[in-house]
Design a protein around this motif. Structure first.
Motif, mmCIF file in Angstrom:
data_model
loop_
_atom_site.group_PDB
_atom_site.id
_atom_site.type_symbol
_atom_site.label_atom_id
_atom_site.label_comp_id
_atom_site.label_asym_id
_atom_site.label_seq_id
_atom_site.Cartn_x
_atom_site.Cartn_y
_atom_site.Cartn_z
ATOM 1 N N ASP A 169 0.823 -1.214 0.000
ATOM 2 C CA ASP A 169 0.000 0.000 0.000
ATOM 3 C C ASP A 169 0.856 1.264 0.000
ATOM 4 N N GLU A 170 1.957 1.245 0.750
ATOM 5 C CA GLU A 170 2.847 2.406 0.763
ATOM 6 C C GLU A 170 3.512 2.602 -0.603
ATOM 7 N N ASN A 171 3.895 1.494 -1.243
ATOM 8 C CA ASN A 171 4.456 1.607 -2.596
ATOM 9 C C ASN A 171 3.423 2.181 -3.553
ATOM 10 N N ASP A 172 2.189 1.731 -3.427
ATOM 11 C CA ASP A 172 1.133 2.263 -4.287
ATOM 12 C C ASP A 172 0.977 3.767 -4.069
ATOM 13 N N GLU A 173 1.038 4.194 -2.818
ATOM 14 C CA GLU A 173 0.953 5.629 -2.535
ATOM 15 C C GLU A 173 2.148 6.370 -3.140
ATOM 16 N N LEU A 174 3.338 5.793 -3.017
ATOM 17 C CA LEU A 174 4.532 6.398 -3.603
ATOM 18 C C LEU A 174 4.379 6.545 -5.119
ATOM 19 N N HIS A 175 3.770 5.548 -5.730
ATOM 20 C CA HIS A 175 3.556 5.584 -7.178
ATOM 21 C C HIS A 175 2.561 6.666 -7.590
ATOM 22 N N ARG A 176 1.642 7.034 -6.699
ATOM 23 C CA ARG A 176 0.533 7.913 -7.082
ATOM 24 C C ARG A 176 0.578 9.346 -6.522
ATOM 25 N N THR A 177 1.281 9.551 -5.407
ATOM 26 C CA THR A 177 1.203 10.868 -4.781
ATOM 27 C C THR A 177 1.905 11.948 -5.605
ATOM 28 N N PRO A 178 1.271 13.123 -5.708
ATOM 29 C CA PRO A 178 1.910 14.236 -6.401
ATOM 30 C C PRO A 178 2.741 15.113 -5.444
ATOM 31 N N ALA A 179 2.721 14.781 -4.149
ATOM 32 C CA ALA A 179 3.371 15.614 -3.129
ATOM 33 C C ALA A 179 4.801 15.143 -2.882
ATOM 34 N N ILE A 180 5.759 15.991 -3.216
ATOM 35 C CA ILE A 180 7.164 15.619 -3.055
ATOM 36 C C ILE A 180 7.524 15.361 -1.598
ATOM 37 N N ASP A 181 6.904 16.092 -0.669
ATOM 38 C CA ASP A 181 7.171 15.859 0.755
ATOM 39 C C ASP A 181 6.779 14.436 1.151
ATOM 40 N N ARG A 182 5.660 13.964 0.615
ATOM 41 C CA ARG A 182 5.212 12.600 0.930
ATOM 42 C C ARG A 182 6.132 11.574 0.271
ATOM 43 N N VAL A 183 6.599 11.854 -0.928
ATOM 44 C CA VAL A 183 7.546 10.956 -1.603
ATOM 45 C C VAL A 183 8.795 10.791 -0.742
ATOM 46 N N ILE A 184 9.340 11.895 -0.284
ATOM 47 C CA ILE A 184 10.543 11.858 0.554
ATOM 48 C C ILE A 184 10.271 11.083 1.833
ATOM 49 N N GLU A 185 9.126 11.341 2.462
ATOM 50 C CA GLU A 185 8.777 10.650 3.698
ATOM 51 C C GLU A 185 8.688 9.139 3.480
ATOM 52 N N LEU A 186 8.020 8.723 2.418
ATOM 53 C CA LEU A 186 7.873 7.291 2.145
ATOM 54 C C LEU A 186 9.222 6.630 1.873
ATOM 55 N N ILE A 187 10.082 7.291 1.123
ATOM 56 C CA ILE A 187 11.401 6.719 0.850
ATOM 57 C C ILE A 187 12.198 6.577 2.146
ATOM 58 N N LEU A 188 12.149 7.593 2.994
ATOM 59 C CA LEU A 188 12.864 7.517 4.272
ATOM 60 C C LEU A 188 12.295 6.422 5.178
ATOM 61 N N VAL A 189 10.968 6.246 5.165
ATOM 62 C CA VAL A 189 10.346 5.164 5.938
ATOM 63 C C VAL A 189 10.868 3.823 5.437
ATOM 64 N N GLY A 190 10.868 3.638 4.128
ATOM 65 C CA GLY A 190 11.360 2.382 3.564
ATOM 66 C C GLY A 190 12.814 2.125 3.926
ATOM 67 N N LEU A 191 13.645 3.136 3.779
ATOM 68 C CA LEU A 191 15.060 2.985 4.114
ATOM 69 C C LEU A 191 15.266 2.662 5.591
ATOM 70 N N SER A 192 14.447 3.263 6.440
ATOM 71 C CA SER A 192 14.600 3.028 7.885
ATOM 72 C C SER A 192 14.253 1.591 8.269
ATOM 73 N N ARG A 193 13.471 0.931 7.465
ATOM 74 C CA ARG A 193 13.056 -0.449 7.768
ATOM 75 C C ARG A 193 14.012 -1.499 7.220
ATOM 76 N N LEU A 194 14.935 -1.097 6.378
ATOM 77 C CA LEU A 194 15.860 -2.062 5.791
ATOM 78 C C LEU A 194 16.877 -2.510 6.825
ATOM 79 N N LYS A 195 17.186 -3.787 6.778
ATOM 80 C CA LYS A 195 18.186 -4.343 7.690
ATOM 81 C C LYS A 195 19.493 -4.462 6.915
ATOM 82 N N PRO A 196 20.617 -4.205 7.571
ATOM 83 C CA PRO A 196 21.895 -4.346 6.869
ATOM 84 C C PRO A 196 22.137 -5.798 6.492
#
Length: 128
Positions: A95-122
């Motif tokens: 669902d978050e990826n779908d939102e990333l694909h559709r949102t026109p708001a750059i602030d939300r794009v940045i937020e979603l990318i940072l959320v995804g990166l924060s969840r990645l494990k080394p």
């Protein structure tokens, strides 16, 4: 951008696709969503003609795959990746990826990318 996205999905690396950018990002999103390939996707260029008829023949079999341009195979790789695999590698839910694909708001794009990166494990290689 399509080449970088292709390398990311074939290497199971995180890929974040912001649809508001249009162009190649939108085409890759369409492929991941299972839509039909359009004529615009990896449209043949003069560079492809060089690959098909190089001025100097390349005979090294080990590099043959690097010299092949197959737009259908690239599209199908993205289509096979789908939402679940994309989510498994980038830390976002489908669902978050779908939102990333559709949102026109750059602030939300940045937020979603940072959320995804924060969840990645080394990976084991990174932590060694």
């Amino acid at each position: 951008m399509i080449e970088e996205a292709f390398v990311a999905v074939t290497a199971n690396k995180p890929l974040y696709l912001a649809g508001f950018l249009g162009g190649a990002a939108e085409q890759v999103i369409d492929a991941i969503e299972g839509k039909q390939m359009t004529e615009e996707f990896c449209r043949p260029t003069r560079i492809q003609a060089l690959y098909n008829a190089p001025p100097i023949a390349e005979e090294n079999q080990a590099t043959e795959a690097d010299r092949t341009i197959d737009r259908e195979a690239v599209w199908n790789t993205f289509a096979r990746t789908g939402h679940r695999q994309l989510a498994a590698t980038n830390g976002l839910t489908p669902d978050e990826n779908d939102e990333l694909h559709r949102t026109p708001a750059i602030d939300r794009v940045i937020e979603l990318i940072l959320v995804g990166l924060s969840r990645l494990k080394p990976s084991a290689a990174q932590s060694a």
